[in-house]
Motif scaffolding. Structure first.
Motif, short mmCIF file in Angstrom:
data_model
loop_
_atom_site.label_atom_id
_atom_site.label_comp_id
_atom_site.label_asym_id
_atom_site.label_seq_id
_atom_site.Cartn_x
_atom_site.Cartn_y
_atom_site.Cartn_z
N ALA A 57 0.82 -1.20 0.00
CA ALA A 57 0.00 0.00 0.00
C ALA A 57 0.86 1.25 0.00
CB ALA A 57 -0.94 0.00 1.20
N GLN A 58 1.93 1.24 0.79
CA GLN A 58 2.81 2.41 0.83
C GLN A 58 3.59 2.57 -0.46
OE1 GLN A 58 2.65 4.83 3.25
NE2 GLN A 58 0.87 3.52 3.63
N ALA A 59 4.02 1.45 -1.05
CA ALA A 59 4.69 1.53 -2.35
C ALA A 59 3.76 2.16 -3.39
CB ALA A 59 5.14 0.14 -2.80
N ALA A 60 2.50 1.72 -3.40
CA ALA A 60 1.53 2.27 -4.35
C ALA A 60 1.27 3.75 -4.07
CB ALA A 60 0.23 1.47 -4.29
N ARG A 61 1.18 4.11 -2.80
CA ARG A 61 0.96 5.52 -2.45
C ARG A 61 2.09 6.40 -2.97
NH1 ARG A 61 2.59 9.04 1.33
NH2 ARG A 61 3.93 7.49 2.36
N LEU A 62 3.30 5.84 -3.01
CA LEU A 62 4.47 6.58 -3.47
C LEU A 62 4.66 6.51 -4.99
CD1 LEU A 62 6.85 5.50 -0.58
CD2 LEU A 62 5.99 7.82 -0.97
N GLY A 63 3.74 5.83 -5.67
CA GLY A 63 3.77 5.84 -7.12
C GLY A 63 4.06 4.51 -7.79
N ALA A 64 4.34 3.45 -7.02
CA ALA A 64 4.61 2.15 -7.63
C ALA A 64 3.33 1.55 -8.23
CB ALA A 64 5.19 1.19 -6.60
N VAL A 65 3.50 0.80 -9.29
CA VAL A 65 2.42 -0.02 -9.83
C VAL A 65 2.53 -1.41 -9.21
CG1 VAL A 65 1.50 -1.12 -11.91
CG2 VAL A 65 2.34 1.25 -12.00
N VAL A 66 1.48 -1.86 -8.56
CA VAL A 66 1.47 -3.16 -7.89
C VAL A 66 0.45 -4.04 -8.59
CG1 VAL A 66 1.09 -4.39 -5.73
CG2 VAL A 66 2.13 -2.11 -5.70
N ARG A 67 0.92 -5.14 -9.16
CA ARG A 67 0.03 -6.03 -9.92
C ARG A 67 0.10 -7.44 -9.34
NH1 ARG A 67 0.51 -5.91 -16.22
NH2 ARG A 67 -1.35 -7.18 -15.85
N HIS A 68 -1.06 -7.98 -8.97
CA HIS A 68 -1.17 -9.37 -8.53
C HIS A 68 -1.67 -10.23 -9.69
CE1 HIS A 68 -1.29 -7.21 -4.64
NE2 HIS A 68 -0.60 -8.25 -4.23
#
Length: 376
Positions: free
Chosen positions: A154-165
């Protein structure tokens, strides 16, 4: 094919890969985190409600890494609002020489433990029986693995990362010193770096690309045992057993454990499960090993019911030395072989992986792919 251009691709959304994405995104890097399974899956080594946190290692490199990780866990808690690390204190007990070495090592690194008489330890934590000397360390505790991985992503995504499962990577191809291509289904990612933190799947993804050390994949089978009383405190604990004791009792290794709120008291042998293919597991406890674990619990954990248990299944990916692999070859950053004791270090490993990807700065030599002999 859909093509994507990013700075870094992270392959593997367990603890290590998620921490790498968090640290990379925090430095302004355009990062994509690709995880082959659904969020919260139980197929790897980063699931469940409890992992031991401890700084009590003989090797200074691990003590320092745990000290760094503790501060970073608190940073993640502050950023996410999640409670992840609970201090319970940690207990090591047994009749082996390494207890003395543990005490000397943590004191030398400025974080001393405390020797307790078995009788005093039993007063504090009556759910355990104690064997020989007892070393207490106040920094020991419990990490909530599921919540930690969720918070990192969640924090990675908040900082701009794209997270794909549900995005399995099928190939990684090096195109140059600063160019790598990662294929996941119909998607092709072009990046300057790839961080591979694929746990039990490391060899399958990297076997033809990087000279990994032998990696032993085992299906481990601790269990949660029902406590007899709800008002008894439980530290994290490690029972150190020498070869003579193992031969006399039939136990498979030393034993670790800790309380897991709402689930019981977790206990297990270390690195003794059957060798498996991570894509072909039955998730079932091996009956003989489970019987021996119950015998141990009946003898040494008087605060639980040895007949009221829920088996757990997870994987270990173990190197010949039980040291991690944290290194880089060209544009490929490798995180592998966490050998059943890696989760406590997750955010510090994330920082190391970000350093490797962005500057090439390497950690302690014991984590190198072509590591020189290191005295344990």
């Amino acid at each position: 094919m859909t093509r994507h251009e990013v700075d870094v691709v992270v392959v593997g959304g367990g603890g290590m890969g998620s921490a790498a994405a968090w640290r990379l995104a925090g430095r302004g890097v355009d990062v994509a985190l690709l995880e082959r399974f659904e969020a919260g899956h139980v197929r790897g080594a980063s699931h469940g409600a409890s992992r031991i946190f401890r700084v009590s290692y003989i090797e200074p490199a691990y003590i320092r890494l745990a000290q760094e990780a503790e501060g970073l866990w608190r940073e993640l808690e502050a950023a996410s609002g999640a409670s992840l690390l609970t201090r319970t204190g940690g207990v090591d007990h047994g009749r082996t020489a390494d207890l003395g070495l543990l005490a000397e090592a943590v004191e030398a690194e400025g974080t001393p433990g405390e020797w307790l008489a078995p009788e005093e330890a039993a007063e504090r934590w009556p759910g355990l029986r104690y064997d020989g000397r007892v070393l207490f360390h106040p920094a020991g505790g419990r990490l909530h693995a599921d919540d930690a991985v969720s918070a990192l992503q969640a924090q990675a995504a908040r900082l701009g990362a794209v997270v794909r499962h549900e995005t399995p990577v099928t190939s990684i191809t090096v195109r140059g010193d600063d160019a790598v291509e990662v294929v996941a289904g119909e998607d092709v990612y072009r990046a300057k770096r790839v961080v591979v933190a694929a746990g039990a799947w490391a060899e399958k993804l990297l076997g033809g690309l990087v000279a990994l050390p032998p990696l032993r994949i085992t299906q481990e089978q601790p269990a949660h045992f029902a406590p007899l009383r709800d008002d008894v405190a439980w530290p994290s604990f490690v029972h150190h057993l020498d070869e003579e004791s193992l031969k006399a009792t039939g136990y498979l290794s030393g034993v670790y454990g800790l309380g897991t709120p709402g689930e019981g008291v977790k206990a297990g042998f270390h690195g003794t499960g059957p060798v498996v293919d991570p894509d072909d597991r039955d998730f079932q406890p091996e009956p003989a090993q489970l019987r021996i674990l119950r015998e141990y619990v009946r003898a040494w954990l008087p605060g639980v019911d040895a007949d009221a248990l829920t088996p757990i299944s997870c994987t270990y990916t173990t190197t010949p030395t039980s040291d991690f692999v944290l290194d880089r070859v060209g544009p490929v950053v490798v995180a592998a072989g966490f050998s059943g004791h890696g989760f406590k270090f997750v955010p510090a490993v994330g920082r190391i992986l970000a350093d490797l990807a962005l500057t090439g700065e390497r950690p302690d030599a014991r984590f190198a792919l072509n590591r020189p002999p290191v005295a344990n």
